[in-house]
Design an enzyme around this catalytic site. Structure first.
Site, PDB file in Angstrom:
ATOM      1  N   ILE A 133       0.825  -1.206   0.000  1.00 47.28           N
ATOM      2  CA  ILE A 133       0.000   0.000   0.000  1.00 47.28           C
ATOM      3  C   ILE A 133       0.862   1.260   0.000  1.00 47.28           C
ATOM      4  CG2 ILE A 133      -0.223   0.078   2.522  1.00 47.28           C
ATOM      5  CD1 ILE A 133      -2.860   1.092  -0.144  1.00 47.28           C
ATOM      6  N   GLY A 181      -5.834  -6.865   0.730  1.00 46.05           N
ATOM      7  CA  GLY A 181      -6.317  -5.865   1.677  1.00 46.05           C
ATOM      8  C   GLY A 181      -5.422  -4.648   1.655  1.00 46.05           C
ATOM      9  N   GLU A 182      -5.338  -3.955   2.776  1.00 45.87           N
ATOM     10  CA  GLU A 182      -4.520  -2.751   2.951  1.00 45.87           C
ATOM     11  C   GLU A 182      -5.050  -1.546   2.180  1.00 45.87           C
ATOM     12  OE1 GLU A 182      -0.416  -3.468   1.973  1.00 45.87           O
ATOM     13  OE2 GLU A 182      -0.283  -5.271   3.197  1.00 45.87           O
ATOM     14  N   GLY A 183      -6.019  -1.746   1.283  1.00 46.97           N
ATOM     15  CA  GLY A 183      -6.465  -0.678   0.393  1.00 46.97           C
ATOM     16  C   GLY A 183      -5.805  -0.735  -0.972  1.00 46.97           C
TER      17      GLY A 183
END
Length: 347
Positions: free
Chosen positions: A99, A313-315
């Protein structure tokens, strides 16, 4: 619910329909067959409505990653120990995670928020919003969060909403796919086996354990699922609640949200169920490889922008989608119209 959460129910403004109409008219004048750029056209129109102008921009991007541990992880629902949550929060602050790489490419305003880890995270760059070392184990007949803890998490998310062109919320928390699957199952009355996936890549035995834990928890708590807030408090995580708070607050300040994968979508589903007016401000970035994500998006009636077999995940998926949106806006703003190009158009 305490008075300090009354803000959750304040309506978000409606995206500007006149600006959407003007952007739609502009798309029809651009030198191309109408509809030839597909979703790129509608994304530009969406951002025109968000910003209240025919020709929008996407320059100021905010990325926030919320991290927390889950009591349900004590049952070994992940391939990784809970220590990884705090390790990753520290790495976010060092700038070494996926990210971080993607956010730097977009010149994003980035921060990582610590809501509570079993192994304390201690980087000076972390935003400290610690509530507890983890949520409670909701498979044991108790709620994951107290009302006070839920309020703290929702308000922590609200404090991270910003005046920007787009907000992205990421997640980090060992055990959070179990929590998100439970939320979807309760919110949409889904079969647990259909919505529960392998998370970090667990094998068949662990997947079966996840399903059994969620099924048992839903049976134990069923009578208490009186509202979306109750579902979130009983089954959620601190980071999922913070994401929901950030999404609602962003919509209320007319900042569109680009929703990432499985966990962020669970937060978005809860946010939209709490406050219907936020839904037009939420765009869905990508179809996660987590097996239940497609079903969740279908239940919500939304279509993701990308499908890249991601499940980090994490954006990360959301930041990748920013590039697509920027190009959609560039095309919308910079292409010639038929009249500018001197090309006649038949009636």
């Amino acid at each position: 619910m305490t008075d300090e959460l009354n803000w959750l129910y304040e309506p978000a403004p409606t995206p500007d329909q006149s600006a959407r109409n003007a952007a739609t008219a502009r798309q029809k004048r651009l030198i191309k067959p109408e509809g030839a750029l597909g979703r790129l056209e509608s994304l530009a129109i969406d951002f025109a409505g968000f910003q209240g102008r025919e020709q929008p921009q996407l320059e100021r991007l905010s990325v926030r990653v919320f991290g927390a541990d889950h009591g349900i992880a004590a049952h070994g629902t992940s391939r990784f120990p809970q220590a990884v949550t705090s390790v990753m929060l520290n790495i976010f602050c060092e700038g070494g995670a996926a990210i971080n790489v993607l956010s730097r490419e977009q010149n994003a305003d980035f921060a990582a928020i610590n809501l509570g880890c079993v192994v304390p995270a201690g980087h000076p760059g972390l935003v400290d919003e610690v509530i507890a070392p983890s949520t409670a184990d909701f498979s044991q007949g108790i709620a994951a969060m107290t009302y006070t803890q839920l309020a703290c998490a929702l308000n922590a998310g609200r404090r991270q909403s910003t005046d920007s062109d787009c907000f992205i919320g990421g997640d980090m928390g060992i055990g959070n796919t179990t929590s998100a699957a439970a939320i979807f199952a309760a919110l949409f009355d889904l079969k647990v086996a259909d919505i529960t996936g392998r998370g970090t890549g667990v094998g068949d035995a662990v997947l079966a354990r996840k399903v059994e834990l969620i099924e048992s928890a839903l049976e134990q708590h069923y009578a208490a699922f009186d509202s979306p807030i109750d579902i979130l408090r009983i089954l959620g995580g601190f980071e999922i609640a913070a994401l929901a708070g950030a999404f609602i607050a962003s919509a209320q300040r007319c900042t569109p949200v680009l929703v990432d994968g499985f966990m962020a979508t669970a937060a978005a589903a809860i946010a939209g169920a709490i406050n219907l007016s936020v839904k037009p401000w939420l765009l869905y970035a990508h179809l996660s490889e987590e097996s239940g994500h497609k079903l969740a998006l279908e239940c919500m009636g939304v279509t993701p922008i990308l499908s890249l077999n991601m499940r980090l995940g994490e954006g990360t998926g959301a930041v990748l989608a920013v590039s697509i949106i920027k190009q959609a806006i560039n095309l919308h703003n910079k292409m010639f119209t038929f009249s500018e190009a001197g090309v006649p158009v038949a009636d």
